[in-house]
Design a protein around this motif. Structure first.
Motif, PDB file in Angstrom:
ATOM      1  N   ALA A 168       8.488  66.475  67.698  1.00 12.45           N
ATOM      2  CA  ALA A 168       9.561  67.442  67.442  1.00 12.45           C
ATOM      3  C   ALA A 168      10.597  67.422  68.558  1.00 12.45           C
ATOM      4  N   GLU A 169      10.168  67.129  69.800  1.00  9.58           N
ATOM      5  CA  GLU A 169      11.090  67.125  70.937  1.00  9.58           C
ATOM      6  C   GLU A 169      12.209  66.095  70.796  1.00  9.58           C
ATOM      7  N   ASP A 170      12.016  65.108  69.913  1.00 12.02           N
ATOM      8  CA  ASP A 170      13.061  64.105  69.693  1.00 12.02           C
ATOM      9  C   ASP A 170      14.331  64.722  69.119  1.00 12.02           C
ATOM     10  N   GLN A 171      14.212  65.881  68.489  1.00 10.95           N
ATOM     11  CA  GLN A 171      15.358  66.514  67.825  1.00 10.95           C
ATOM     12  C   GLN A 171      15.986  67.618  68.670  1.00 10.95           C
ATOM     13  N   TRP A 172      15.387  67.985  69.778  1.00 12.97           N
ATOM     14  CA  TRP A 172      15.896  69.097  70.573  1.00 12.97           C
ATOM     15  C   TRP A 172      17.084  68.659  71.433  1.00 12.97           C
ATOM     16  N   LYS A 173      18.019  69.579  71.623  1.00 10.34           N
ATOM     17  CA  LYS A 173      19.176  69.320  72.496  1.00 10.34           C
ATOM     18  C   LYS A 173      19.229  70.290  73.676  1.00 10.34           C
ATOM     19  N   ARG A 174      18.824  71.534  73.444  1.00  4.93           N
ATOM     20  CA  ARG A 174      18.770  72.524  74.528  1.00  4.93           C
ATOM     21  C   ARG A 174      17.561  73.415  74.299  1.00  4.93           C
ATOM     22  N   ILE A 175      16.841  73.723  75.382  1.00  3.20           N
ATOM     23  CA  ILE A 175      15.698  74.626  75.278  1.00  3.20           C
ATOM     24  C   ILE A 175      15.753  75.636  76.422  1.00  3.20           C
ATOM     25  N   ARG A 176      14.973  76.688  76.291  1.00  4.10           N
ATOM     26  CA  ARG A 176      14.834  77.675  77.362  1.00  4.10           C
ATOM     27  C   ARG A 176      13.351  77.926  77.591  1.00  4.10           C
ATOM     28  N   ILE A 177      12.947  77.886  78.851  1.00  4.96           N
ATOM     29  CA  ILE A 177      11.582  78.223  79.238  1.00  4.96           C
ATOM     30  C   ILE A 177      11.679  79.394  80.199  1.00  4.96           C
ATOM     31  N   ASP A 179      13.432  82.131  81.785  1.00 10.96           N
ATOM     32  CA  ASP A 179      14.860  82.433  81.891  1.00 10.96           C
ATOM     33  C   ASP A 179      15.705  81.199  82.197  1.00 10.96           C
ATOM     34  N   ILE A 180      15.098  80.014  82.224  1.00  7.84           N
ATOM     35  CA  ILE A 180      15.804  78.805  82.645  1.00  7.84           C
ATOM     36  C   ILE A 180      16.131  77.940  81.434  1.00  7.84           C
ATOM     37  N   GLU A 181      17.382  77.491  81.360  1.00 10.89           N
ATOM     38  CA  GLU A 181      17.799  76.609  80.275  1.00 10.89           C
ATOM     39  C   GLU A 181      17.779  75.153  80.741  1.00 10.89           C
ATOM     40  N   PHE A 182      17.482  74.278  79.787  1.00 12.43           N
ATOM     41  CA  PHE A 182      17.381  72.843  80.052  1.00 12.43           C
ATOM     42  C   PHE A 182      18.179  72.086  78.998  1.00 12.43           C
ATOM     43  N   ARG A 183      18.845  71.034  79.428  1.00 13.92           N
ATOM     44  CA  ARG A 183      19.500  70.125  78.494  1.00 13.92           C
ATOM     45  C   ARG A 183      18.604  68.912  78.249  1.00 13.92           C
ATOM     46  N   VAL A 184      18.424  68.563  76.990  1.00 12.39           N
ATOM     47  CA  VAL A 184      17.669  67.364  76.622  1.00 12.39           C
ATOM     48  C   VAL A 184      18.695  66.232  76.537  1.00 12.39           C
ATOM     49  N   GLY A 222      14.623  50.517  73.767  1.00 17.75           N
ATOM     50  CA  GLY A 222      13.251  50.459  74.255  1.00 17.75           C
ATOM     51  C   GLY A 222      12.292  51.247  73.387  1.00 17.75           C
ATOM     52  N   ALA A 223      11.037  51.300  73.821  1.00 15.93           N
ATOM     53  CA  ALA A 223       9.989  52.045  73.113  1.00 15.93           C
ATOM     54  C   ALA A 223       9.968  53.471  73.662  1.00 15.93           C
ATOM     55  N   MET A 224      10.320  54.439  72.836  1.00 10.14           N
ATOM     56  CA  MET A 224      10.571  55.802  73.307  1.00 10.14           C
ATOM     57  C   MET A 224       9.370  56.734  73.134  1.00 10.14           C
ATOM     58  N   PHE A 225       9.143  57.528  74.188  1.00 10.09           N
ATOM     59  CA  PHE A 225       8.104  58.560  74.112  1.00 10.09           C
ATOM     60  C   PHE A 225       8.418  59.613  75.158  1.00 10.09           C
ATOM     61  N   GLY A 226       8.739  60.834  74.688  1.00  7.70           N
ATOM     62  CA  GLY A 226       9.131  61.905  75.599  1.00  7.70           C
ATOM     63  C   GLY A 226      10.636  62.001  75.740  1.00  7.70           C
ATOM     64  N   GLN A 227      11.087  63.105  76.327  1.00  7.19           N
ATOM     65  CA  GLN A 227      12.518  63.361  76.477  1.00  7.19           C
ATOM     66  C   GLN A 227      12.857  63.709  77.927  1.00  7.19           C
ATOM     67  N   ASN A 228      13.944  63.126  78.426  1.00 13.39           N
ATOM     68  CA  ASN A 228      14.446  63.440  79.757  1.00 13.39           C
ATOM     69  C   ASN A 228      15.268  64.727  79.718  1.00 13.39           C
ATOM     70  N   LEU A 229      15.039  65.597  80.706  1.00 16.17           N
ATOM     71  CA  LEU A 229      15.706  66.898  80.769  1.00 16.17           C
ATOM     72  C   LEU A 229      16.435  67.060  82.098  1.00 16.17           C
ATOM     73  N   VAL A 230      17.447  67.934  82.072  1.00 18.81           N
ATOM     74  CA  VAL A 230      18.108  68.420  83.286  1.00 18.81           C
ATOM     75  C   VAL A 230      18.078  69.939  83.229  1.00 18.81           C
ATOM     76  N   ASN A 231      17.667  70.570  84.313  1.00 19.67           N
ATOM     77  CA  ASN A 231      17.649  72.037  84.345  1.00 19.67           C
ATOM     78  C   ASN A 231      19.009  72.583  84.746  1.00 19.67           C
ATOM     79  N   ASP A 232      19.502  73.563  84.016  1.00 17.12           N
ATOM     80  CA  ASP A 232      20.755  74.255  84.342  1.00 17.12           C
ATOM     81  C   ASP A 232      20.393  75.553  85.055  1.00 17.12           C
TER      82      ASP A 232
END
Length: 247
Positions: A168-177, A179-184, A222-232
């Protein structure tokens, strides 16, 4: 409900992972994550499990470096503090070749890969981005396809999410954990490092799970597994925090 089910930190690039219950975030991701790196003494070129599988058995604790040393990691060339001769002797003996241990201070961070994320996004010694996220259901699905249980540490994530569907993470663009937001920002292209057993440092003779990823998760990049994030933003993460999909 989605929740943060595990947190991992890797103080030494390509070294042992630490399982955490909570951790602070700074501008380079998890505090203390991949702030140390081994380099070839002569060339300054970075070393990883791709060539030195036994690095999976090394761990490092935070301490300040001293003299600056020129190093190269992928296309980046920079000057960072060297940990000194005593540390160099230890890692050289361990790997069987002249090696230095270097450190990444916040003020010397690299910028992330251009074309993804923002121009001022930064990273320590991770390959490209500060954080890697994997869904627990994705690990289970891949394990089923390969035909044996695959340890999460084999894929070296920072954040593990529970409660989502496989991949499911392949479809995410922004998440919040919390109070912190992350860009996928980008899927993670995997390599031969996934074949290294994190407990023993030995490679799997059948090249799994990399072979299966190449067969079922291959793209032009390449062969993809997992998503790279940046914390805002900075703050504290704790296992059990709710995860919200914002986009």
């Amino acid at each position: 409900m989605l929740r943060l089910s595990a947190l991992y930190r890797y103080p030494l690039k390509s070294g042992k992972g630490e399982m955490l219950q909570s951790i602070e975030l700074d501008k380079l991701g998890l505090a203390g994550d991949r702030r140390w790196m081994l380099v070839d003494e002569a060339s300054g070129r970075f070393l990883t499990q791709r060539a030195e599988a036994k690095m999976s058995q090394l761990s490092a604790l935070w301490n300040a470096g001293a003299e600056l040393r020129g190093v190269t990691i992928w296309r980046d060339t920079l000057r960072v503090p060297d940990a000194g001769d005593q540390a160099a002797r230890f890692v050289s003996d361990f790997l069987g070749k002249p090696t230095r241990l270097v450190q990444m201070p916040l003020e010397r961070a690299r910028t992330t890969q251009s074309g993804f994320g923002k121009d001022d996004d930064q990273v320590a010694f991770a390959d490209g981005y500060p954080l890697l996220l994997i869904g627990e259901a994705s690990r289970l699905a891949l394990s089923e396809t390969v035909g044996r249980e695959l340890e999460m540490l084999r894929f070296r994530p920072n954040l593990v999410i529970e409660g989502s569907a496989p991949y499911a993470e392949d479809q995410w663009k922004r998440i919040r954990i919390g109070d912190i937001e992350f860009r996928v920002v980008k899927p993670c292209a995997r390599c031969i490092m996934t074949t290294v057993d994190p407990q023993t440092g030995e490679r799997s003779a059948d090249r799994e799970p990399f072979a299966t990823l190449q067969k079922h998760r291959s793209t032009a990049d390449g062969a993809m597994f997992g998503q790279n994030l940046v914390n805002d933003g900075n703050g504290r993460l704790e296992v059990g925090m709710p995860v919200d999909i914002l986009e």
